[in-house]
Design a protein around this motif. Structure first.
Motif, PDB file in Angstrom:
ATOM      1  N   GLU A 117      47.247  20.738  17.983  1.00 12.29           N
ATOM      2  CA  GLU A 117      46.974  21.807  18.940  1.00 12.29           C
ATOM      3  C   GLU A 117      45.533  21.774  19.440  1.00 12.29           C
ATOM      4  OE1 GLU A 117      49.022  24.450  20.226  1.00 12.29           O
ATOM      5  OE2 GLU A 117      50.524  22.992  19.580  1.00 12.29           O
ATOM      6  N   THR A 118      44.634  21.117  18.699  1.00  9.30           N
ATOM      7  CA  THR A 118      43.221  21.071  19.107  1.00  9.30           C
ATOM      8  C   THR A 118      42.944  19.933  20.083  1.00  9.30           C
ATOM      9  OG1 THR A 118      42.481  19.608  17.305  1.00  9.30           O
ATOM     10  CG2 THR A 118      42.602  21.975  16.826  1.00  9.30           C
ATOM     11  N   LEU A 119      43.908  19.044  20.299  1.00  2.00           N
ATOM     12  CA  LEU A 119      43.710  17.917  21.202  1.00  2.00           C
ATOM     13  C   LEU A 119      43.951  18.349  22.648  1.00  2.00           C
ATOM     14  CD1 LEU A 119      45.699  15.159  19.248  1.00  2.00           C
ATOM     15  CD2 LEU A 119      43.268  15.742  19.037  1.00  2.00           C
ATOM     16  N   ASN A 120      43.261  17.699  23.583  1.00  2.00           N
ATOM     17  CA  ASN A 120      43.576  17.979  24.985  1.00  2.00           C
ATOM     18  C   ASN A 120      44.875  17.244  25.342  1.00  2.00           C
ATOM     19  OD1 ASN A 120      43.049  15.292  26.073  1.00  2.00           O
ATOM     20  ND2 ASN A 120      40.868  15.745  25.949  1.00  2.00           N
ATOM     21  N   PRO A 121      45.508  17.608  26.464  1.00  2.00           N
ATOM     22  CA  PRO A 121      46.820  17.022  26.780  1.00  2.00           C
ATOM     23  C   PRO A 121      46.845  15.497  26.808  1.00  2.00           C
ATOM     24  CG  PRO A 121      46.454  18.946  28.149  1.00  2.00           C
ATOM     25  CD  PRO A 121      45.171  18.694  27.403  1.00  2.00           C
ATOM     26  N   ALA A 122      45.826  14.883  27.387  1.00  2.00           N
ATOM     27  CA  ALA A 122      45.819  13.418  27.469  1.00  2.00           C
ATOM     28  C   ALA A 122      45.691  12.789  26.084  1.00  2.00           C
ATOM     29  CB  ALA A 122      44.675  12.953  28.377  1.00  2.00           C
ATOM     30  N   GLU A 123      44.819  13.348  25.244  1.00  2.00           N
ATOM     31  CA  GLU A 123      44.673  12.836  23.877  1.00  2.00           C
ATOM     32  C   GLU A 123      45.974  12.977  23.106  1.00  2.00           C
ATOM     33  OE1 GLU A 123      39.927  13.852  23.037  1.00  2.00           O
ATOM     34  OE2 GLU A 123      41.503  15.312  22.534  1.00  2.00           O
ATOM     35  N   ARG A 124      46.594  14.112  23.272  1.00  2.00           N
ATOM     36  CA  ARG A 124      47.833  14.353  22.529  1.00  2.00           C
ATOM     37  C   ARG A 124      48.930  13.388  22.958  1.00  2.00           C
ATOM     38  NH1 ARG A 124      49.837  20.412  20.896  1.00  2.00           N
ATOM     39  NH2 ARG A 124      51.586  19.818  19.557  1.00  2.00           N
ATOM     40  N   LEU A 125      49.048  13.166  24.258  1.00  2.00           N
ATOM     41  CA  LEU A 125      50.054  12.224  24.751  1.00  2.00           C
ATOM     42  C   LEU A 125      49.798  10.826  24.208  1.00  2.00           C
ATOM     43  CD1 LEU A 125      52.452  11.931  26.897  1.00  2.00           C
ATOM     44  CD2 LEU A 125      50.686  10.916  28.339  1.00  2.00           C
ATOM     45  N   ALA A 126      48.554  10.368  24.285  1.00  2.00           N
ATOM     46  CA  ALA A 126      48.230   9.016  23.832  1.00  2.00           C
ATOM     47  C   ALA A 126      48.516   8.850  22.346  1.00  2.00           C
ATOM     48  CB  ALA A 126      46.763   8.696  24.133  1.00  2.00           C
ATOM     49  N   PHE A 127      48.109   9.849  21.549  1.00  2.00           N
ATOM     50  CA  PHE A 127      48.311   9.749  20.107  1.00  2.00           C
ATOM     51  C   PHE A 127      49.784   9.851  19.739  1.00  2.00           C
ATOM     52  CE2 PHE A 127      48.860  11.843  15.968  1.00  2.00           C
ATOM     53  CZ  PHE A 127      48.226  10.927  15.143  1.00  2.00           C
ATOM     54  N   VAL A 128      50.464  10.856  20.260  1.00  2.00           N
ATOM     55  CA  VAL A 128      51.865  11.080  19.879  1.00  2.00           C
ATOM     56  C   VAL A 128      52.735   9.909  20.302  1.00  2.00           C
ATOM     57  CG1 VAL A 128      53.911  12.492  20.324  1.00  2.00           C
ATOM     58  CG2 VAL A 128      51.732  13.595  19.803  1.00  2.00           C
ATOM     59  N   LEU A 129      52.635   9.502  21.559  1.00  2.00           N
ATOM     60  CA  LEU A 129      53.532   8.445  22.025  1.00  2.00           C
ATOM     61  C   LEU A 129      53.217   7.102  21.387  1.00  2.00           C
ATOM     62  CD1 LEU A 129      54.210   9.114  25.807  1.00  2.00           C
ATOM     63  CD2 LEU A 129      55.433   9.916  23.785  1.00  2.00           C
ATOM     64  N   HIS A 130      51.922   6.773  21.223  1.00  2.00           N
ATOM     65  CA  HIS A 130      51.615   5.470  20.640  1.00  2.00           C
ATOM     66  C   HIS A 130      51.733   5.462  19.123  1.00  2.00           C
ATOM     67  CE1 HIS A 130      49.102   2.225  18.986  1.00  2.00           C
ATOM     68  NE2 HIS A 130      49.644   1.534  19.974  1.00  2.00           N
ATOM     69  N   ASP A 131      51.039   6.377  18.457  1.00  2.00           N
ATOM     70  CA  ASP A 131      50.969   6.324  16.998  1.00  2.00           C
ATOM     71  C   ASP A 131      52.255   6.790  16.320  1.00  2.00           C
ATOM     72  OD1 ASP A 131      48.287   5.871  17.801  1.00  2.00           O
ATOM     73  OD2 ASP A 131      47.574   6.565  15.857  1.00  2.00           O
ATOM     74  N   MET A 132      52.980   7.693  16.945  1.00  2.00           N
ATOM     75  CA  MET A 132      54.188   8.221  16.316  1.00  2.00           C
ATOM     76  C   MET A 132      55.465   7.568  16.819  1.00  2.00           C
ATOM     77  SD  MET A 132      53.412  12.297  16.031  1.00  2.00           S
ATOM     78  CE  MET A 132      52.187  12.909  14.843  1.00  2.00           C
ATOM     79  N   PHE A 133      55.440   7.066  18.071  1.00  2.00           N
ATOM     80  CA  PHE A 133      56.674   6.529  18.644  1.00  2.00           C
ATOM     81  C   PHE A 133      56.516   5.128  19.226  1.00  2.00           C
ATOM     82  CE2 PHE A 133      57.130  11.150  18.728  1.00  2.00           C
ATOM     83  CZ  PHE A 133      58.344  11.289  18.055  1.00  2.00           C
ATOM     84  N   ALA A 134      55.361   4.505  18.968  1.00  2.00           N
ATOM     85  CA  ALA A 134      55.142   3.088  19.300  1.00  2.00           C
ATOM     86  C   ALA A 134      55.343   2.768  20.775  1.00  2.00           C
ATOM     87  CB  ALA A 134      56.056   2.200  18.445  1.00  2.00           C
ATOM     88  N   VAL A 135      55.037   3.721  21.663  1.00  2.00           N
ATOM     89  CA  VAL A 135      55.077   3.437  23.099  1.00  2.00           C
ATOM     90  C   VAL A 135      53.846   2.598  23.448  1.00  2.00           C
ATOM     91  CG1 VAL A 135      55.020   4.452  25.416  1.00  2.00           C
ATOM     92  CG2 VAL A 135      56.332   5.562  23.590  1.00  2.00           C
ATOM     93  N   PRO A 136      53.994   1.502  24.181  1.00  2.00           N
ATOM     94  CA  PRO A 136      52.849   0.647  24.502  1.00  2.00           C
ATOM     95  C   PRO A 136      51.780   1.394  25.296  1.00  2.00           C
ATOM     96  CG  PRO A 136      54.917  -0.493  24.949  1.00  2.00           C
ATOM     97  CD  PRO A 136      55.272   0.937  24.675  1.00  2.00           C
ATOM     98  N   PHE A 137      50.526   1.038  25.043  1.00  2.00           N
ATOM     99  CA  PHE A 137      49.429   1.690  25.742  1.00  2.00           C
ATOM    100  C   PHE A 137      49.517   1.500  27.256  1.00  2.00           C
ATOM    101  CE2 PHE A 137      46.893   1.698  21.671  1.00  2.00           C
ATOM    102  CZ  PHE A 137      46.725   3.068  21.633  1.00  2.00           C
ATOM    103  N   ARG A 159      43.115  10.159  16.903  1.00  2.00           N
ATOM    104  CA  ARG A 159      43.381   9.685  15.544  1.00  2.00           C
ATOM    105  C   ARG A 159      42.290  10.149  14.593  1.00  2.00           C
ATOM    106  NH1 ARG A 159      43.453   4.506  16.787  1.00  2.00           N
ATOM    107  NH2 ARG A 159      45.469   4.787  17.845  1.00  2.00           N
ATOM    108  N   GLY A 160      41.050  10.075  15.060  1.00  2.00           N
ATOM    109  CA  GLY A 160      39.939  10.528  14.235  1.00  2.00           C
ATOM    110  C   GLY A 160      40.018  12.011  13.941  1.00  2.00           C
ATOM    111  N   ARG A 161      40.432  12.810  14.937  1.00  2.00           N
ATOM    112  CA  ARG A 161      40.564  14.254  14.729  1.00  2.00           C
ATOM    113  C   ARG A 161      41.664  14.552  13.721  1.00  2.00           C
ATOM    114  NH1 ARG A 161      39.113  16.847  19.633  1.00  2.00           N
ATOM    115  NH2 ARG A 161      39.952  18.829  18.899  1.00  2.00           N
ATOM    116  N   VAL A 162      42.760  13.817  13.821  1.00  2.00           N
ATOM    117  CA  VAL A 162      43.881  14.029  12.901  1.00  2.00           C
ATOM    118  C   VAL A 162      43.474  13.674  11.477  1.00  2.00           C
ATOM    119  CG1 VAL A 162      46.182  13.211  12.270  1.00  2.00           C
ATOM    120  CG2 VAL A 162      45.667  13.768  14.656  1.00  2.00           C
ATOM    121  N   ARG A 163      42.783  12.564  11.312  1.00  2.00           N
ATOM    122  CA  ARG A 163      42.355  12.152   9.969  1.00  2.00           C
ATOM    123  C   ARG A 163      41.357  13.141   9.378  1.00  2.00           C
ATOM    124  NH1 ARG A 163      41.505   5.723  11.371  1.00  2.00           N
ATOM    125  NH2 ARG A 163      43.713   5.127  11.227  1.00  2.00           N
TER     126      ARG A 163
END
Length: 295
Positions: A117-137, A159-163
């Motif tokens: 919830e603390t990520l901005n929309p673009a950060e959240r999209l990049a992290f969720v789709l790539h790191d969680m669902f392996a969508v290519p960058f 990723r750094g914020r999540v860690r």
């Protein structure tokens, strides 16, 4: 009509996956359902004859819809210190049903979603789709209108914020549940010292009372402060119903037959390092809390 029926069947094969994507993007169960429905509408109006991988195509479409929904939220949470706890997925303490397993996938605990919830929309999209669902960058970059390198940087920051958001809970669910049970027993006894002993010295509690209970909204840091707050809000007539909250140990607190909070715990090495509390009565009323047994 036959073609639409066939397309609907194909879509239903991916519905659980798409709901999982949307929930991670939005942190809201009803908004996730809206996003999935919009994905179906877009599919039904599109020519997908050349689509080789329908699952990937639908994942991208759902991601775009969720990105638009996040951006449209605008200034919904105007105060920078406001706490927003996403909709929890609450299951009986004995286990998660298959539909919820599909929604949760590999993530455990509510704390991850609080960080998202603390990520901005673009950060959240990049992290969720790539790191969680392996969508290519490359695909995510096209959705954002940015370069691939810039999109990788967005995901790296996220990723750094999540860690930094805290450790993952113990894999031993029984150990988690023992710590949570001891926490409520100590609160019921009014045992401040026992509560402090169960909490990591740097533990954090995030409480979201929403518009209905703004007095309980905020972040509480430190074992002593959390123990004091737990005693302050302990209700003598409360019933604690053990539950799994996003797959980790938690509880639903009920007073006079009405849920007053859902609490998710992060337990690490036998001590509680984080507590995430949804106490917004309006949102609690929309959750499916059936099937939970009384403690």
């Amino acid at each position: 009509m036959a073609e639409q029926d066939w397309l609907a069947e194909r879509f239903d094969e991916h519905r659980a996956h798409l709901r999982s994507v949307a929930y991670r993007m939005l942190g809201s169960l009803h908004e996730a359902d809206d996003a999935v429905q919009e994905s179906w509408l877009r599919l039904s109006r599109s020519d997908t004859g050349d689509v080789a991988n329908l699952r990937a195509w639908l994942t991208t479409v759902t991601g775009r819809i969720c990105l638009d929904m996040l951006r449209a939220r605008g200034s919904r949470r105007e105060q920078p210190l406001d706490v927003h706890v996403p909709d929890p997925i609450v299951s009986p303490a004995g286990g998660v049903d298959p539909e919820q397993e599909a929604l949760l996938a590999e993530s455990v605990g509510l704390a991850l979603y609080v960080v998202l919830e603390t990520l901005n929309p673009a950060e959240r999209l990049a992290f969720v789709l790539h790191d969680m669902f392996a969508v290519p960058f490359n695909d995510i970059a096209a959705m954002l209108g940015r370069s691939t390198d810039a999109t990788k940087q967005l995901a790296s920051r996220a990723r750094g914020r999540v860690r930094a958001g805290g450790p993952q809970p113990d894999a031993d669910l029984t150990r988690q549940q023992e710590a949570v049970r001891a926490f409520y027993e100590a609160a019921h006894r009014g045992d401040f010292d026992a509560l402090v002993a169960l909490l990591d010295p740097e533990a954090e509690m995030h409480s979201d009372g929403g518009a209905t209970r703004p007095q309980v909204t905020g972040v509480t840091r430190g074992a002593a402060a959390i123990a004091g707050r737990a005693l302050m809000f302990a209700h003598p007539d409360a019933t604690v119903r053990p539950a799994l909250v996003n797959g980790a140990a938690g509880a639903v607190v009920v007073v006079s037959g009405r849920p007053v909070s859902v609490m998710g715990f992060t337990v690490r090495d036998g001590v509680i390092v984080a507590i995430d509390v949804l106490a917004d009565l309006d949102r609690l009323g929309r959750l499916d809390l059936s099937g939970l047994e009384s403690a």
